[in-house]
Design a protein around this motif. Sequence first.
Motif, PDB file in Angstrom:
ATOM      1  N   ASN A  21     -25.210 -11.265 -22.519  1.00  0.00           N
ATOM      2  CA  ASN A  21     -24.324 -11.435 -21.366  1.00  0.00           C
ATOM      3  C   ASN A  21     -24.203 -10.094 -20.657  1.00  0.00           C
ATOM      4  OD1 ASN A  21     -23.707 -14.184 -21.878  1.00  0.00           O
ATOM      5  ND2 ASN A  21     -22.236 -13.537 -23.455  1.00  0.00           N
ATOM      6  N   PRO A  22     -24.612 -10.012 -19.389  1.00  0.00           N
ATOM      7  CA  PRO A  22     -24.600  -8.716 -18.696  1.00  0.00           C
ATOM      8  C   PRO A  22     -23.187  -8.170 -18.550  1.00  0.00           C
ATOM      9  CG  PRO A  22     -24.997 -10.510 -17.144  1.00  0.00           C
ATOM     10  CD  PRO A  22     -25.066 -11.111 -18.517  1.00  0.00           C
ATOM     11  N   ALA A  23     -23.067  -6.873 -18.760  1.00  0.00           N
ATOM     12  CA  ALA A  23     -21.775  -6.209 -18.560  1.00  0.00           C
ATOM     13  C   ALA A  23     -21.510  -6.080 -17.070  1.00  0.00           C
ATOM     14  CB  ALA A  23     -21.789  -4.833 -19.214  1.00  0.00           C
ATOM     15  N   PRO A  24     -20.263  -6.238 -16.640  1.00  0.00           N
ATOM     16  CA  PRO A  24     -19.973  -6.084 -15.207  1.00  0.00           C
ATOM     17  C   PRO A  24     -20.260  -4.674 -14.738  1.00  0.00           C
ATOM     18  CG  PRO A  24     -17.946  -6.151 -16.499  1.00  0.00           C
ATOM     19  CD  PRO A  24     -19.061  -6.515 -17.424  1.00  0.00           C
ATOM     20  N   ARG A  25     -20.914  -4.541 -13.607  1.00  0.00           N
ATOM     21  CA  ARG A  25     -21.229  -3.215 -13.079  1.00  0.00           C
ATOM     22  C   ARG A  25     -21.288  -3.285 -11.563  1.00  0.00           C
ATOM     23  NH1 ARG A  25     -26.759  -2.826 -11.815  1.00  0.00           N
ATOM     24  NH2 ARG A  25     -28.009  -4.578 -12.555  1.00  0.00           N
ATOM     25  N   THR A  26     -21.004  -2.173 -10.949  1.00  0.00           N
ATOM     26  CA  THR A  26     -21.081  -2.050  -9.497  1.00  0.00           C
ATOM     27  C   THR A  26     -22.279  -1.200  -9.155  1.00  0.00           C
ATOM     28  OG1 THR A  26     -18.691  -2.198  -9.317  1.00  0.00           O
ATOM     29  CG2 THR A  26     -19.877  -1.309  -7.421  1.00  0.00           C
ATOM     30  N   GLU A  27     -23.175  -1.749  -8.396  1.00  0.00           N
ATOM     31  CA  GLU A  27     -24.404  -1.045  -8.060  1.00  0.00           C
ATOM     32  C   GLU A  27     -24.396  -0.657  -6.585  1.00  0.00           C
ATOM     33  OE1 GLU A  27     -29.248  -1.608  -8.468  1.00  0.00           O
ATOM     34  OE2 GLU A  27     -27.915  -3.333  -8.576  1.00  0.00           O
ATOM     35  N   LEU A  28     -24.619   0.617  -6.339  1.00  0.00           N
ATOM     36  CA  LEU A  28     -24.710   1.101  -4.974  1.00  0.00           C
ATOM     37  C   LEU A  28     -26.161   1.098  -4.531  1.00  0.00           C
ATOM     38  CD1 LEU A  28     -22.234   4.132  -5.193  1.00  0.00           C
ATOM     39  CD2 LEU A  28     -21.787   1.814  -4.326  1.00  0.00           C
ATOM     40  N   ILE A  29     -26.427   0.488  -3.405  1.00  0.00           N
ATOM     41  CA  ILE A  29     -27.792   0.414  -2.880  1.00  0.00           C
ATOM     42  C   ILE A  29     -27.936   1.452  -1.779  1.00  0.00           C
ATOM     43  CG2 ILE A  29     -29.489  -1.055  -1.764  1.00  0.00           C
ATOM     44  CD1 ILE A  29     -28.111  -3.450  -2.966  1.00  0.00           C
ATOM     45  N   ASP A  30     -28.839   2.402  -1.978  1.00  0.00           N
ATOM     46  CA  ASP A  30     -28.995   3.438  -0.969  1.00  0.00           C
ATOM     47  C   ASP A  30     -29.656   2.873   0.281  1.00  0.00           C
ATOM     48  OD1 ASP A  30     -32.047   4.247  -0.912  1.00  0.00           O
ATOM     49  OD2 ASP A  30     -31.528   3.900  -3.008  1.00  0.00           O
ATOM     50  N   ALA A  31     -29.426   3.555   1.398  1.00  0.00           N
ATOM     51  CA  ALA A  31     -29.877   3.059   2.698  1.00  0.00           C
ATOM     52  C   ALA A  31     -31.402   2.945   2.768  1.00  0.00           C
ATOM     53  CB  ALA A  31     -29.362   3.975   3.799  1.00  0.00           C
ATOM     54  N   GLY A  32     -32.116   3.912   2.162  1.00  0.00           N
ATOM     55  CA  GLY A  32     -33.580   3.887   2.218  1.00  0.00           C
ATOM     56  C   GLY A  32     -34.163   2.675   1.524  1.00  0.00           C
ATOM     57  N   PHE A  33     -33.632   2.367   0.345  1.00  0.00           N
ATOM     58  CA  PHE A  33     -34.129   1.210  -0.396  1.00  0.00           C
ATOM     59  C   PHE A  33     -33.802  -0.085   0.346  1.00  0.00           C
ATOM     60  CE2 PHE A  33     -33.651  -2.149  -3.600  1.00  0.00           C
ATOM     61  CZ  PHE A  33     -34.876  -2.065  -4.220  1.00  0.00           C
ATOM     62  N   ARG A  34     -32.571  -0.157   0.908  1.00  0.00           N
ATOM     63  CA  ARG A  34     -32.175  -1.346   1.659  1.00  0.00           C
ATOM     64  C   ARG A  34     -33.085  -1.564   2.866  1.00  0.00           C
ATOM     65  NH1 ARG A  34     -27.138  -0.449   1.675  1.00  0.00           N
ATOM     66  NH2 ARG A  34     -27.007   0.770   3.584  1.00  0.00           N
ATOM     67  N   HIS A  35     -33.419  -0.473   3.550  1.00  0.00           N
ATOM     68  CA  HIS A  35     -34.306  -0.573   4.715  1.00  0.00           C
ATOM     69  C   HIS A  35     -35.692  -1.066   4.297  1.00  0.00           C
ATOM     70  CE1 HIS A  35     -36.010   0.347   8.631  1.00  0.00           C
ATOM     71  NE2 HIS A  35     -36.932   1.106   8.049  1.00  0.00           N
ATOM     72  N   THR A  36     -36.213  -0.549   3.177  1.00  0.00           N
ATOM     73  CA  THR A  36     -37.534  -0.960   2.688  1.00  0.00           C
ATOM     74  C   THR A  36     -37.552  -2.444   2.344  1.00  0.00           C
ATOM     75  OG1 THR A  36     -37.974   1.235   1.795  1.00  0.00           O
ATOM     76  CG2 THR A  36     -39.293  -0.573   0.917  1.00  0.00           C
ATOM     77  N   ARG A  37     -36.488  -2.914   1.671  1.00  0.00           N
ATOM     78  CA  ARG A  37     -36.420  -4.321   1.307  1.00  0.00           C
ATOM     79  C   ARG A  37     -36.319  -5.216   2.537  1.00  0.00           C
ATOM     80  NH1 ARG A  37     -37.920  -7.033  -1.406  1.00  0.00           N
ATOM     81  NH2 ARG A  37     -36.295  -8.312  -2.332  1.00  0.00           N
ATOM     82  N   MET A  38     -35.595  -4.749   3.559  1.00  0.00           N
ATOM     83  CA  MET A  38     -35.484  -5.531   4.789  1.00  0.00           C
ATOM     84  C   MET A  38     -36.831  -5.656   5.472  1.00  0.00           C
ATOM     85  SD  MET A  38     -31.830  -4.098   6.277  1.00  0.00           S
ATOM     86  CE  MET A  38     -32.025  -4.965   7.848  1.00  0.00           C
ATOM     87  N   LEU A  39     -37.612  -4.574   5.476  1.00  0.00           N
ATOM     88  CA  LEU A  39     -38.953  -4.622   6.063  1.00  0.00           C
ATOM     89  C   LEU A  39     -39.846  -5.586   5.299  1.00  0.00           C
ATOM     90  CD1 LEU A  39     -39.642  -0.856   6.899  1.00  0.00           C
ATOM     91  CD2 LEU A  39     -39.128  -2.716   8.498  1.00  0.00           C
TER      92      LEU A  39
END
Length: 396
Positions: free
Chosen positions: A354-372
């Motif tokens: 069972n995954p432990a609860p965690r908050t993950e911050l997504i950096d802008a560069g990675f988010r931009h790459t995934r959007m592309l």
Amino acid sequence: MPNNSLDPIVAALQPIESIEQAASLTERPFSRQLLANLTQIEPAIISGWLKFMTDDWPLEGFPEWFALKLDELGFIGNHDTPLSVSRFVASLFRNHAYKSVLDPACGTGGLLSAVSEQVGTHAALYGQEINAEAWAWACLRMLVGGQNNAQLQLGRGLIEQSFEREGFRRNYDLVLTNPPFGMHIDYEAISRSALFSEIQPEGMAPRLSSETAFVRQAFNSLSSDGIAAIIVPNGFLFRGGIDRKLRENLAARDAVKAVIGMPARLFVPGTTIETAILILSRNKTDSERGQILFIDARGLGQRDGSRIELDAKAAGKIQSTYEHWTAEDGFSEIIAVEKLDSDNFSFSPAHYINPAPRTELIDAGFRHTRMLELDQRYAILKEEYETLRSKLRETN
């Protein structure tokens, strides 16, 4: 020192032929394989190689530089193992002495080179690779690293057992491999090999996936005390059919020591398929018998552009959990074999942790790459839709 006025390919050929002659490499892997494909290799790598040959390139640190350059190479129809992953896998076995190590799909030799760094040159290394260009780079990697304990053969690892000899088949202390994924293998062709006689689930399909075939081969190649680590796509851990039968067979033999779910996007740009490390053993310790250690490390690692890098902190956490055989809420569990999902015999860590609860911050560069990436995928699907729609209109 080569003549700088020569054609670049000729300039590269001279030192490479000298290396082959000095090393008594009769098959001439570099001049016959690499030079025939120089135009397909990253220009920066070739220019770097020529600079090393024609200038006063510092010899100190060159093996590390060369390994990093190999990490950047891409091979059609083949994904190689990133340097950080190779070193991590090898580190899992650092506290053991091995006489023989096999990689039946060695690529450019990253795993074999890494394990040699961990266990020393007393272990005999054996590697086989079907891709001629990758095999040639593997030969060069071993020469550059001074790893003279390696024997590398060009051939089909599932069919041609290059190192098979009396008393040596099924006698490797350690098998490490990152085999090709998703290829369809003709079972009749590989079933002729004696390596496939031990694990033989009933109702074999006429074709099976390449990763399934390599898992079976890895286990069947082990000595009585041997251990194997195979990088597999996550699908192998829960698919039905022959994969399920193989998982059930391995569980019944108590051959599964651990399953490590790895971070996503480790192999970008080669593939975005999520992977795991399946660790098989013929001789588990008393405390391990009847149990399997599951580790869910999918949330670890550091982003490097569109790729996930297995950094030292992440590697150390996984390694410590594996070596000390510990359970940690949300990260690892030790499951008795009889408590495995009897319907599917799933080996997926996510099925038992069972995954432990965690908050993950997504950096802008990675988010931009995934959007592309998503935009590109959308454009392809839209084009396919319009093409199909036009064809349907024409039929009316």
